[in-house]
Scaffold this active site. Structure first.
Site, short mmCIF file in Angstrom:
data_model
loop_
_atom_site.label_atom_id
_atom_site.label_comp_id
_atom_site.label_asym_id
_atom_site.label_seq_id
_atom_site.Cartn_x
_atom_site.Cartn_y
_atom_site.Cartn_z
N ARG A 82 59.95 5.65 38.63
CA ARG A 82 61.17 5.68 39.47
C ARG A 82 62.24 6.51 38.80
O ARG A 82 62.34 6.52 37.57
CB ARG A 82 61.73 4.27 39.65
CG ARG A 82 60.79 3.33 40.33
CD ARG A 82 60.96 3.38 41.83
NE ARG A 82 59.88 2.68 42.49
CZ ARG A 82 59.77 2.57 43.79
NH1 ARG A 82 60.65 3.13 44.59
NH2 ARG A 82 58.76 1.93 44.32
N HIS A 99 56.67 11.00 27.57
CA HIS A 99 56.12 11.96 28.53
C HIS A 99 54.92 12.67 27.89
O HIS A 99 54.99 13.08 26.72
CB HIS A 99 57.21 12.97 28.91
CG HIS A 99 56.74 13.95 29.94
ND1 HIS A 99 56.62 13.60 31.27
CD2 HIS A 99 56.34 15.23 29.84
CE1 HIS A 99 56.17 14.65 31.94
NE2 HIS A 99 55.99 15.65 31.09
N GLY A 120 49.82 0.34 31.73
CA GLY A 120 50.51 -0.38 30.66
C GLY A 120 49.89 -0.28 29.28
O GLY A 120 50.13 -1.14 28.43
N SER A 121 49.13 0.81 29.02
CA SER A 121 48.54 0.90 27.67
C SER A 121 49.63 1.14 26.62
O SER A 121 49.52 0.66 25.49
CB SER A 121 47.47 2.00 27.61
OG SER A 121 48.05 3.27 27.77
N ASN A 122 50.69 1.85 26.98
CA ASN A 122 51.81 2.00 26.03
C ASN A 122 52.53 0.68 25.82
O ASN A 122 52.93 0.36 24.70
CB ASN A 122 52.80 3.06 26.52
CG ASN A 122 52.35 4.46 26.16
OD1 ASN A 122 52.38 4.85 24.99
ND2 ASN A 122 51.90 5.22 27.16
N ASN A 170 62.11 7.40 27.13
CA ASN A 170 60.92 7.60 27.96
C ASN A 170 59.86 8.31 27.13
O ASN A 170 60.17 9.04 26.19
CB ASN A 170 61.28 8.46 29.18
CG ASN A 170 60.09 8.68 30.10
OD1 ASN A 170 59.33 7.75 30.37
ND2 ASN A 170 59.91 9.90 30.58
N ASP A 219 62.94 14.34 32.78
CA ASP A 219 62.32 14.69 31.49
C ASP A 219 63.12 15.71 30.68
O ASP A 219 62.57 16.62 30.07
CB ASP A 219 60.89 15.23 31.73
CG ASP A 219 60.00 14.23 32.44
OD1 ASP A 219 60.16 13.02 32.19
OD2 ASP A 219 59.16 14.64 33.25
C1 GRF Z 1 51.61 7.92 29.89
O1 GRF Z 1 50.81 9.06 29.80
C2 GRF Z 1 53.06 8.27 29.74
O2 GRF Z 1 53.28 9.34 28.88
C3 GRF Z 1 53.43 8.66 31.15
O3 GRF Z 1 52.74 7.75 31.97
C4 GRF Z 1 51.56 7.31 31.29
C5 GRF Z 1 51.59 5.82 31.25
O4 GRF Z 1 50.39 5.27 30.78
N1 GRF Z 1 54.87 8.64 31.34
P1 GRF Z 1 50.27 3.71 30.50
O5 GRF Z 1 50.67 2.98 31.78
O6 GRF Z 1 51.18 3.37 29.37
O7 GRF Z 1 48.82 3.48 30.16
#
Ligand code: GRF
Length: 193
Positions: free
Chosen positions: A95, A113, A20-22, A111, A149
Site C-alpha cells: 500500500r 526493496h 512474510g518471510s522477512n 522499507n 522507493d
Molecule cells: C520482498 O522481496 C521485499 O523486498 C518486497 O516484497 C517481498 C516480500 O517478501 N518489498 P516476504 O513477504 O517478506 O516473503
C-alpha cells in the site's frame, strides 16, 4: 539518543501483505539477546499468509480494511500509539501511505526493496533486471518518503545475477540476502535514535 541496554528495546511494527518471510526473519533475529529491537505488532491489509508468524510467536496482529484509506490509517495509528511503537518496518506491504501518516512517523518508517535502488523502483524488479541483462542486482533498506522507493538508503547488498537466472531463481536468492540485511539495517538505524 536512547541508550539501549537490556530490556530497553525499540518496539517495531511490521506491515505485511504477503508471505512474510522477512517478518519471520525479523522476529527470529529479535529473539536474540543482542537485538536492540522487538517486534511488538504486525499489521496487514489482508488475510496475508505471513500472519501465521505473528500467531506462531504470539505477537499482536491486526488485519486492517484498507477500502477507506483514511479510516484504515487512523485505526493503524491508534494501534501503533497504544503499543508504543517507535519504528514501522514495511516488509512486502503493498500500500502507498498518505503524507499525513508519513508525518506521524516522520523519518521512522523503513522499507525493504528487492533491487539496488535507485535502480528498478516499483514492481517486477527481477523481470526487468533479467531483461536488461544486468550483472548485478540486490536489495535495499531505505526510509519511506512520499515518493515510491525513493527515501534515503540505509543499507544495500549487491547480489550477482547468473546467466541462467530466471526471475524466480533470482527472487529466491535475493530474498535470502534480504533476511540478513533487514535486521542489520534496522539495528544500524536505531543506533542513532
Ligand atoms: C520482498 O522481496 C521485499 O523486498 C518486497 O516484497 C517481498 C516480500 O517478501 N518489498 P516476504 O513477504 O517478506 O516473503
Amino acid at each position: 539518543m536512547v541508550k539501549l541496554i537490556g530490556i530497553n528495546k525499540i518496539n517495531i511494527a511490521v506491515f505485511i501483505s504477503g508471505k512474510g518471510s522477512n517478518l519471520k526473519s525479523l522476529i527470529e533475529y529479535s529473539k536474540n539477546k543482542k537485538s536492540t529491537f522487538k517486534v511488538d505488532l504486525v499489521l496487514s491489509d489482508k488475510k496475508a499468509p505471513g500472519l501465521k508468524y505473528a500467531k506462531r510467536y504470539n505477537i499482536d496482529f491486526s488485519i486492517i480494511n484498507y477500502s477507506k484509506k483514511y479510516k484504515a490509517e487512523k485505526f493503524a495509528l491508534k494501534l501503533l500509539k497504544k503499543k508504543k511503537i517507535n519504528l514501522i518496518c514495511f516488509a512486502g506491504f503493498m500500500r502507498i501511505i498518505s503524507n499525513k501518516f508519513l508525518k506521524e512517523f516522520n523519518g521512522k518508517i523503513l522499507n525493504i526493496h528487492p533491487s539496488l535502488l535507485p535502480k528498478y523502483k516499483g514492481l517486477n524488479t527481477h523481470e526487468k533486471v533479467i531483461k536488461n541483462k544486468e550483472n548485478y542486482s540486490g536489495c535495499t533498506v531505505h526510509l519511506v518518503n512520499s515518493r515510491l522507493d525513493s527515501g534515503k538508503i540505509i543499507m544495500q547488498k549487491k547480489v550477482k545475477v547468473f546467466r541462467n537466472d530466471t526471475p524466480v531463481s533470482l527472487k529466491k536468492r535475493i530474498l535470502q540476502y534480504e533476511h540478513k540485511l533487514y535486521p542489520k539495517a534496522i539495528s544500524k538505524f536505531i543506533a542513532n535514535f
